[in-house]
Design an enzyme around this catalytic site. Structure first.
Site, PDB file in Angstrom:
ATOM      1  CG  HIS A  61     -10.956   7.211 -37.858  1.00  0.00           C
ATOM      2  ND1 HIS A  61     -11.418   5.985 -37.446  1.00  0.00           N
ATOM      3  CD2 HIS A  61     -12.068   7.926 -38.207  1.00  0.00           C
ATOM      4  CE1 HIS A  61     -12.730   5.935 -37.555  1.00  0.00           C
ATOM      5  NE2 HIS A  61     -13.155   7.116 -38.004  1.00  0.00           N
ATOM      6  CG  ASP A  65     -17.838   7.511 -34.730  1.00  0.00           C
ATOM      7  OD1 ASP A  65     -16.867   8.194 -35.094  1.00  0.00           O
ATOM      8  OD2 ASP A  65     -18.389   6.673 -35.471  1.00  0.00           O
ATOM      9  CG  ASP A 206     -15.031   4.379 -39.432  1.00  0.00           C
ATOM     10  OD1 ASP A 206     -15.662   5.445 -39.510  1.00  0.00           O
ATOM     11  OD2 ASP A 206     -15.220   3.545 -38.527  1.00  0.00           O
ATOM     12  CG  HIS A 265     -18.422   1.456 -37.501  1.00  0.00           C
ATOM     13  ND1 HIS A 265     -18.811   2.137 -38.634  1.00  0.00           N
ATOM     14  CD2 HIS A 265     -17.910   2.380 -36.660  1.00  0.00           C
ATOM     15  CE1 HIS A 265     -18.535   3.425 -38.484  1.00  0.00           C
ATOM     16  NE2 HIS A 265     -17.998   3.593 -37.283  1.00  0.00           N
TER      17      HIS A 265
END
Length: 303
Positions: A61, A65, A206, A265
């Site tokens: 996406h 970051d 995410d 992450h």
């Protein structure tokens, strides 16, 4: 053989001891990268891999970051005298986002090919990689990726000789092509056995737990999955910002029947991540805390 390197494991912001999340794989002379946040160039140099063979960069996406390191990466690849085209894969809007970032990297000695994902699940076949992008559940459009290295069946010398196929055509059939000889046609299925088990890596950050992640990660040799939070009291925060906890990632790996799980992450607030791993391993035994530069060589089953 597929080499895998977790370049960085941080989410939101790079830290002195933790670069932003990025993955790199190496197969048959071609490198593939997933995400390219700030500091990714340094992470590549630290692991000792090369910029020039990167043929594909996939983006989950367009949060900073995960993509803000791209302009510098492109310039470095250009300075490494790369001239071959580079393929970028990402959600809809990819070309617009990259074109904006390239305001500070306008001149490159290679072309960029854009492949935008427009479906909930979309497949790409490039440089020996079979890539599946699948939609996950974040607060912006976001995709996970599976990377498959498929392996054809064994060539049967006995069957080729029984069919009277000259040896100089064997290699052609092994490549999946049909051969015409003395008025006859010979097809690969006449001399090749059933496809053998290949290699599969799934990468996802995410997201909240989703059916699409479990389904696409099924049978993965390695699942690299976000574990933004380890503290159990942060579950509500994970739900609010659409991330996952260590324990949710472990359940994903278990439900998918993955061979191995690497967590990645991490929230900048996470310290002493290893302290939480016993509980994670009580859910999924073969789970490991991801670390910058963590590498693994995946080999075919009979090698």
């Amino acid at each position: 053989m597929l080499d895998v390197c977790l370049l960085g494991t941080g989410g939101m912001m790079p830290l002195p001891h933790r670069w932003l999340t990025s993955l790199m794989t190496r197969y048959n002379g071609s490198n593939l990268m997933v995400d390219c946040g700030e500091g990714t160039q340094i992470a590549v140099k630290k692991c000792g891999w090369s910029f020039k063979p990167i043929d594909i960069i996939c983006f989950t996406h367009y949060h900073a970051d995960h993509i803000s390191g791209l302009p510098g990466m492109l310039l470095t690849m250009g300075n490494a005298e790369r001239t071959e085209p580079l393929t970028l894969i990402g959600p809809k809007g990819l070309e617009r986002v990259v074109s904006a970032l390239r305001m500070i990297a306008p001149e490159l000695p290679f072309d960029i090919r854009f492949l935008e994902i427009t479906e909930p699940e979309q497949k790409f076949s490039l440089f020996g990689y079979e890539i599946t992008a699948f939609r996950v559940n974040h607060n912006v459009i976001c995709y996970g990726y599976t990377i498959d290295i498929r392996r054809q069946g064994r060539f049967s010398v006995e069957r080729a000789e029984a069919c009277g196929i000259p040896k100089n055509y064997w290699g052609v059939l092994q490549k999946g092509e049909t051969v015409a000889y003395e008025g006859k046609q010979f097809t690969p299925d006449m001399v090749m056995g059933a496809a053998r088990k290949g290699l599969k890596v799934t990468y996802c950050t995410d997201t909240r737990p989703t059916e699409s992640l479990v389904r696409n990660a099924a049978g993965s040799d390695l699942l690299i999955c976000e574990g933004m939070y380890a503290e159990k009291e942060k579950l509500e925060k994970a739900k609010q910002y659409k991330h996952m906890t260590f324990y949710e990632a472990a359940h994903i790996a278990k439900d998918a029947g993955a061979e191995e799980l690497w967590l990645t992450h991490f929230s900048p607030s996470l310290v002493r991540g290893e302290d939480y791993m016993p509980k994670v391993r009580s859910i999924f035994e073969n789970a490991y805390l991801g670390k910058d530069g963590k590498m693994k060589e995946l080999n075919f089953a009979d090698e």
